[in-house]
Every structure is written in C-alpha cells, then in structure tokens.
Design an enzyme around this catalytic site. Structure first.
Site, short mmCIF file in Angstrom:
data_model
loop_
_atom_site.label_atom_id
_atom_site.label_comp_id
_atom_site.label_asym_id
_atom_site.label_seq_id
_atom_site.Cartn_x
_atom_site.Cartn_y
_atom_site.Cartn_z
N HIS A 8 -0.88 -7.66 10.69
CA HIS A 8 0.34 -7.24 10.52
C HIS A 8 0.97 -7.64 12.00
O HIS A 8 2.01 -6.72 12.37
CB HIS A 8 0.14 -5.66 10.44
N GLU A 113 -8.43 -0.34 0.87
CA GLU A 113 -6.94 -0.05 0.74
C GLU A 113 -6.30 0.23 -0.55
O GLU A 113 -5.31 0.22 -0.69
CB GLU A 113 -6.14 -1.14 1.41
N ASP A 139 -2.13 2.18 2.81
CA ASP A 139 -2.07 1.39 1.66
C ASP A 139 -2.79 2.09 0.45
O ASP A 139 -2.23 1.62 -0.51
CB ASP A 139 -2.75 -0.14 1.91
#
Length: 175
Positions: A8, A113, A139
């Site tokens: 990310h 996730e 997530d």
C-alpha cells in the site's frame, strides 16, 4: 521489528532494501508486506534484507505453500540462490550452511483478509513453513459487507476460528 508496507505504498524495492539493511544493522528485524504472493515479490524482498514477508490476501493452503516455496531455500522451498545476502553482511558462506541459516531466520506471515481465508484457516495454518497469521481486519470487514463494524459478531467469530487453528498448530496470530 519493523514492518515495511510495499503493498500500500509507493516504496521501491531499492528503498525497501535500504530500510531493511539499516534495521538489520541496528538489531531490528525487518518484515516486508509484499504487494502480492508472486515469487518475484517474495524473494526480492527477502534478498533485499527482509527477515520475513507478510503475504497479503492468502485464501488457501495452496497459496500459503506457494509463499513458503518462494521464501525458503531447498529443501524447504524453491527460493533461488542470490549470492551473498545483506543478512550475512554480504559475506560468502558455504551454500548449505547459508541456506539452512536463512531458512531458520526467515519468517512467513500470511494475511487473512477474506471470509474464504477464515473458512480455510485450519488448512492454511497447517502448512509447514507458515509461522504466523496477520488478520487484515479492514479488508476482512469489507469482504463481509461490514466495513467499519469492528465489534461485529462475525469478526469476533473469524478471530476465534483463526486463533483456534493457530493454537492447534503452534502458530502465532496478530490482529
């Protein structure tokens, strides 16, 4: 330890490697969350100085085995020899000795996730070479259609199921 997030962020592998090498030099274990479970992402982070990888979006035991294969040298995996590594201060050691030491020192963390990952927690956690599960709660909540509902009963159940699988197989879990 430190956790360098390459999934990310816009960090390059060169920058990530420099962070990992600096951490190693001052006695801090660097871990890298790789952008995918592809072998080139896993091995590149480790070759650059990480002592472990955090593999995102692992949904099955087969995917967990692929991460382990990419992270570990033979006979535990299929990671290819990179030559002298920053972990060994770029010194040359006999391959069998260096590979065994690196296999022992390298941690494989899989991220749960999705609901699917939780459904297969028992099989994923049982994979030899997986050391830890990191719950990706944001997530996971999004996958469940419960974005932002951290106290929801289904989230607690997901954690309980994952923790039970980890306890059964002697693995670690973090949220």
């Amino acid at each position: 330890s430190i956790y360098v997030d390459v999934e990310h962020s816009s960090l390059s592998y060169e920058t990530t490697s420099q962070i990992c090498i600096a951490a190693l030099e001052i006695g801090i274990a660097p871990f890298v969350r790789v952008p995918s479970t592809h072998p080139e992402h896993v091995s590149r982070a480790l070759d650059g100085g990480a002592l472990g990888v955090i593999a995102p979006h692992v949904r099955s035991a087969a995917e967990a085995r692929e991460v382990v294969a990419s992270a570990k040298f033979p006979p535990l995996g299929q990671r290819s020899a990179a030559g002298p590594l920053p972990h060994l201060q770029y010194r040359s050691f006999p391959a069998a000795e260096a590979d065994a030491a690196m296999n022992e020192a390298t941690m494989v963390v899989v991220q749960f996730e999705t609901s699917n990952a939780v459904d297969y927690a028992e099989e994923i956690v049982a994979v030899e070479g997986v050391d830890m599960v990191l719950m990706g709660t944001n997530d996971l909540l999004a996958d469940m259609g419960l974005a932002g509902q951290y106290e929801h009963e289904r989230v607690r159940d997901a954690y309980e199921r994952t923790l039970a699988a980890c306890r059964k197989h002697g693995k670690l879990a973090r949220g």
